[in-house]
Design a protein around this motif. Structure first.
Motif, PDB file in Angstrom:
ATOM      1  N   LEU A 253       0.664  -1.037   0.070  1.00 11.70           N
ATOM      2  CA  LEU A 253      -0.011   0.182   0.099  1.00 11.70           C
ATOM      3  C   LEU A 253       0.723   1.247   0.065  1.00 11.70           C
ATOM      4  CD1 LEU A 253      -2.709  -1.150   2.652  1.00 11.70           C
ATOM      5  CD2 LEU A 253      -2.985  -0.849  -0.061  1.00 11.70           C
ATOM      6  N   SER A 254       2.000   1.205   0.630  1.00 17.27           N
ATOM      7  CA  SER A 254       2.821   2.351   0.611  1.00 17.27           C
ATOM      8  C   SER A 254       3.497   2.629  -0.765  1.00 17.27           C
ATOM      9  CB  SER A 254       4.064   2.161   1.661  1.00 17.27           C
ATOM     10  OG  SER A 254       5.056   1.124   0.787  1.00 17.27           O
ATOM     11  N   GLY A 258       1.148   5.958  -3.346  1.00 16.20           N
ATOM     12  CA  GLY A 258       2.046   6.921  -3.956  1.00 16.20           C
ATOM     13  C   GLY A 258       2.890   7.350  -2.919  1.00 16.20           C
ATOM     14  N   SER A 259       4.348   6.624  -2.574  1.00 13.54           N
ATOM     15  CA  SER A 259       5.268   7.096  -2.135  1.00 13.54           C
ATOM     16  C   SER A 259       4.823   7.387  -0.756  1.00 13.54           C
ATOM     17  CB  SER A 259       5.973   8.376  -2.900  1.00 13.54           C
ATOM     18  OG  SER A 259       6.408   7.872  -3.874  1.00 13.54           O
ATOM     19  N   ILE A 260       4.147   6.622   0.138  1.00 16.72           N
ATOM     20  CA  ILE A 260       3.983   6.908   1.335  1.00 16.72           C
ATOM     21  C   ILE A 260       5.187   6.037   1.960  1.00 16.72           C
ATOM     22  CG2 ILE A 260       2.359   6.597   3.430  1.00 16.72           C
ATOM     23  CD1 ILE A 260       0.008   6.789   1.303  1.00 16.72           C
ATOM     24  N   PRO A 261       5.778   6.741   3.181  1.00 12.70           N
ATOM     25  CA  PRO A 261       6.494   6.056   4.104  1.00 12.70           C
ATOM     26  C   PRO A 261       6.127   4.618   4.346  1.00 12.70           C
ATOM     27  CG  PRO A 261       6.441   8.324   5.014  1.00 12.70           C
ATOM     28  CD  PRO A 261       5.267   8.107   3.918  1.00 12.70           C
ATOM     29  N   GLY A 263       7.388   2.245   6.484  1.00  7.04           N
ATOM     30  CA  GLY A 263       7.186   1.658   8.106  1.00  7.04           C
ATOM     31  C   GLY A 263       6.063   2.374   8.838  1.00  7.04           C
ATOM     32  N   PRO A 264       5.643   3.410   8.821  1.00  6.81           N
ATOM     33  CA  PRO A 264       4.512   4.112   9.441  1.00  6.81           C
ATOM     34  C   PRO A 264       3.352   3.405   8.925  1.00  6.81           C
ATOM     35  CG  PRO A 264       5.893   6.125   9.045  1.00  6.81           C
ATOM     36  CD  PRO A 264       6.621   4.660   8.299  1.00  6.81           C
ATOM     37  N   LEU A 265       3.110   3.220   7.444  1.00  4.66           N
ATOM     38  CA  LEU A 265       1.953   2.623   7.097  1.00  4.66           C
ATOM     39  C   LEU A 265       1.716   1.136   7.602  1.00  4.66           C
ATOM     40  CD1 LEU A 265      -0.418   3.237   5.376  1.00  4.66           C
ATOM     41  CD2 LEU A 265       0.897   2.607   3.264  1.00  4.66           C
ATOM     42  N   ILE A 266       2.948   0.401   7.649  1.00  2.00           N
ATOM     43  CA  ILE A 266       2.833  -0.826   8.018  1.00  2.00           C
ATOM     44  C   ILE A 266       2.083  -0.900   9.474  1.00  2.00           C
ATOM     45  CG2 ILE A 266       4.215  -2.733   8.749  1.00  2.00           C
ATOM     46  CD1 ILE A 266       6.077  -2.335   6.627  1.00  2.00           C
ATOM     47  N   VAL A 267       2.769   0.046  10.228  1.00  2.09           N
ATOM     48  CA  VAL A 267       2.292   0.355  11.744  1.00  2.09           C
ATOM     49  C   VAL A 267       0.965   0.133  11.509  1.00  2.09           C
ATOM     50  CG1 VAL A 267       2.400   1.604  13.795  1.00  2.09           C
ATOM     51  CG2 VAL A 267       4.417   0.952  12.575  1.00  2.09           C
ATOM     52  N   LEU A 268       0.307   1.277  10.718  1.00  2.00           N
ATOM     53  CA  LEU A 268      -0.974   1.575  10.913  1.00  2.00           C
ATOM     54  C   LEU A 268      -2.010   0.272  10.196  1.00  2.00           C
ATOM     55  CD1 LEU A 268      -1.213   5.256   9.092  1.00  2.00           C
ATOM     56  CD2 LEU A 268      -1.574   4.320  11.610  1.00  2.00           C
ATOM     57  N   THR A 269      -1.258  -0.477   9.261  1.00  6.59           N
ATOM     58  CA  THR A 269      -2.118  -1.927   8.679  1.00  6.59           C
ATOM     59  C   THR A 269      -2.135  -2.668  10.054  1.00  6.59           C
ATOM     60  OG1 THR A 269      -1.218  -1.369   6.573  1.00  6.59           O
ATOM     61  CG2 THR A 269      -2.082  -3.394   7.189  1.00  6.59           C
ATOM     62  N   LEU A 270      -0.902  -2.736  10.951  1.00  7.05           N
ATOM     63  CA  LEU A 270      -0.975  -3.796  11.903  1.00  7.05           C
ATOM     64  C   LEU A 270      -2.176  -3.358  12.802  1.00  7.05           C
ATOM     65  CD1 LEU A 270       2.780  -4.485  12.432  1.00  7.05           C
ATOM     66  CD2 LEU A 270       1.073  -5.987  11.554  1.00  7.05           C
ATOM     67  N   PHE A 271      -2.092  -1.970  13.062  1.00  2.00           N
ATOM     68  CA  PHE A 271      -3.074  -1.353  14.103  1.00  2.00           C
ATOM     69  C   PHE A 271      -4.685  -1.814  13.552  1.00  2.00           C
ATOM     70  CE2 PHE A 271      -5.745   2.192  15.521  1.00  2.00           C
ATOM     71  CZ  PHE A 271      -5.596   1.946  16.994  1.00  2.00           C
ATOM     72  N   ALA A 272      -4.576  -1.563  12.312  1.00  3.98           N
ATOM     73  CA  ALA A 272      -6.285  -2.025  11.793  1.00  3.98           C
ATOM     74  C   ALA A 272      -6.505  -3.350  11.967  1.00  3.98           C
ATOM     75  CB  ALA A 272      -6.034  -1.727  10.279  1.00  3.98           C
ATOM     76  N   ILE A 273      -5.335  -4.468  11.927  1.00  6.71           N
ATOM     77  CA  ILE A 273      -6.001  -5.641  11.921  1.00  6.71           C
ATOM     78  C   ILE A 273      -5.973  -6.058  13.623  1.00  6.71           C
ATOM     79  CG2 ILE A 273      -4.695  -7.946  12.138  1.00  6.71           C
ATOM     80  CD1 ILE A 273      -3.166  -7.107   9.516  1.00  6.71           C
ATOM     81  N   PHE A 274      -5.223  -5.308  14.487  1.00  8.50           N
ATOM     82  CA  PHE A 274      -5.560  -5.498  15.883  1.00  8.50           C
ATOM     83  C   PHE A 274      -7.106  -4.792  16.208  1.00  8.50           C
ATOM     84  CE2 PHE A 274      -5.691  -2.899  19.949  1.00  8.50           C
ATOM     85  CZ  PHE A 274      -5.443  -3.828  20.924  1.00  8.50           C
ATOM     86  N   VAL A 275      -7.230  -3.779  15.713  1.00  5.46           N
ATOM     87  CA  VAL A 275      -8.601  -3.204  16.123  1.00  5.46           C
ATOM     88  C   VAL A 275      -9.926  -3.985  15.610  1.00  5.46           C
ATOM     89  CG1 VAL A 275     -10.231  -1.208  15.552  1.00  5.46           C
ATOM     90  CG2 VAL A 275      -7.750  -0.759  15.895  1.00  5.46           C
ATOM     91  N   PHE A 276      -9.501  -4.593  14.426  1.00  3.81           N
ATOM     92  CA  PHE A 276     -10.655  -5.426  13.805  1.00  3.81           C
ATOM     93  C   PHE A 276     -10.730  -6.839  14.826  1.00  3.81           C
ATOM     94  CE2 PHE A 276     -11.550  -9.551  11.273  1.00  3.81           C
ATOM     95  CZ  PHE A 276     -12.568  -9.164  10.646  1.00  3.81           C
TER      96      PHE A 276
END
Length: 311
Positions: A253-254, A258-261, A263-276
């Motif tokens: 997804l990063s 379109g050139s999103i950092p 590391g931060p996007l992976i952290v947000l993805t893992l957080f989304a899985i945690f919330v789910f």
């Protein structure tokens, strides 16, 4: 960007498989830190990895006259210092009245302070190959090479193998340390082995995502996996899968967005899985607990109504 275009690019492939390796190893081994209520030990380790990598860099360049940015050498330095930091925090908690969370905070600040001092020494000195060494603070997944990936896979596999070989000892030390002592298992030896594997799981990702975000790779997958399973084996496997899938998806997804950092996007993805997991897991979710409380209140009301009718 389509998946075919993504995997056709060498750099993107390295980022994808590199972060998946990091997520898988960190997720599996982070389970033991989570169950021992020492999830922040990964934060201590990741910050201690900074002076470890810098000492390895200086040792290779100044003493050996070799390439200071060799991935294996940097990992060895980070593992040694990171293990010392983890054992220091637990040793302070074990031999004094200081709680483990306070001991970890003290260890983190001491080792990170030493790392920042060494970083200034490297930055001000005329050391060959020092360019980009600051990436270990915040990470740069795009610089992962084939050699880096091979090193991460090899070192990560060694850590997982240690976990499998000493599975019984790790499990007993995690859930019933008194029983482990009665059986003759050395607490110090088991702790050293366990924290060494957790250190390895942490430091192999520092170059890609940085020491600031690496704690999320160790903490979030086990926290999500715990919502779905009750067994240690199931939790380790599921945590590894969540770490790998979340990291790979975040890396894709990063680039696709379109050139999103990365590391931060992976952290947000893992957080989304945690919330789910927190909301929808069948046994421990917020929704299921709310339904259970609602049913309990309804049953209580019915019982009270029946008693009132009898009277």
């Amino acid at each position: 960007m389509t998946p075919l275009e993504f995997f056709a690019n060498h750099t993107y492939r390295m980022v994808f498989f590199g972060t998946m390796t990091i997520g898988l190893v960190a997720g599996a081994l982070g389970t033991f830190a989570y169950l021992r209520k020492q999830s922040l030990i990964s934060d201590v380790v990741s910050h201690a990895a900074l002076p470890g990598t810098l000492l390895a860099f200086l040792g290779a360049v100044v003493v050996l006259g070799a390439d200071g940015r060799n991935m294996l050498g940097l990992i060895v330095g980070a593992v040694v210092v990171g293990t010392i930091a983890a054992l220091f925090a637990n040793g302070v908690a074990r031999t004094s009245k200081i709680r483990i969370d306070t001991a970890m905070a003290v260890a983190l600040t001491i080792f990170f302070g030493a790392g920042m001092l060494l970083l200034r020494v490297v930055a001000d000195g005329s050391f060959p190959g020092k360019g980009g060494i600051q990436d270990y603070l915040f990470g740069n997944a795009s610089v992962i090479t084939v050699a880096d990936l091979a090193t991460s896979i090899t070192v990560g596999a060694i850590a997982l193998l240690l976990m499998i070989v000493f599975w019984k000892e790790f499990a007993l030390r995690t859930f019933d340390p008194d029983h482990a002592a009665v059986l003759g298992f050395s607490a110090r030896t088991i702790d050293t082995l366990m924290f060494t594997t957790i250190v390895i799981a942490t430091v192999i990702g520092v170059k890609a995502v940085g020491l600031v975000l690496m704690v999320a790779f160790v903490v979030t997958p086990p926290a999500a996996a715990r919502q779905w399973t009750r067994t240690l084996r199931g939790m380790v496997v599921l945590s590894a899968a969540i770490g790998a899938v979340g990291s790979g998806l975040g890396a894709y997804l990063s680039v696709a967005l379109g050139s999103i950092p990365t590391g931060p996007l992976i952290v947000l993805t893992l957080f989304a899985i945690f919330v789910f997991s927190l909301v929808f897991s069948p046994r421990r979710s917020v929704v299921m607990r709310a339904i259970g409380r609602s049913r309990a209140r309804a049953e209580l009301k019915r019982d009270l109504d029946r008693e009132a009718a009898v009277r």
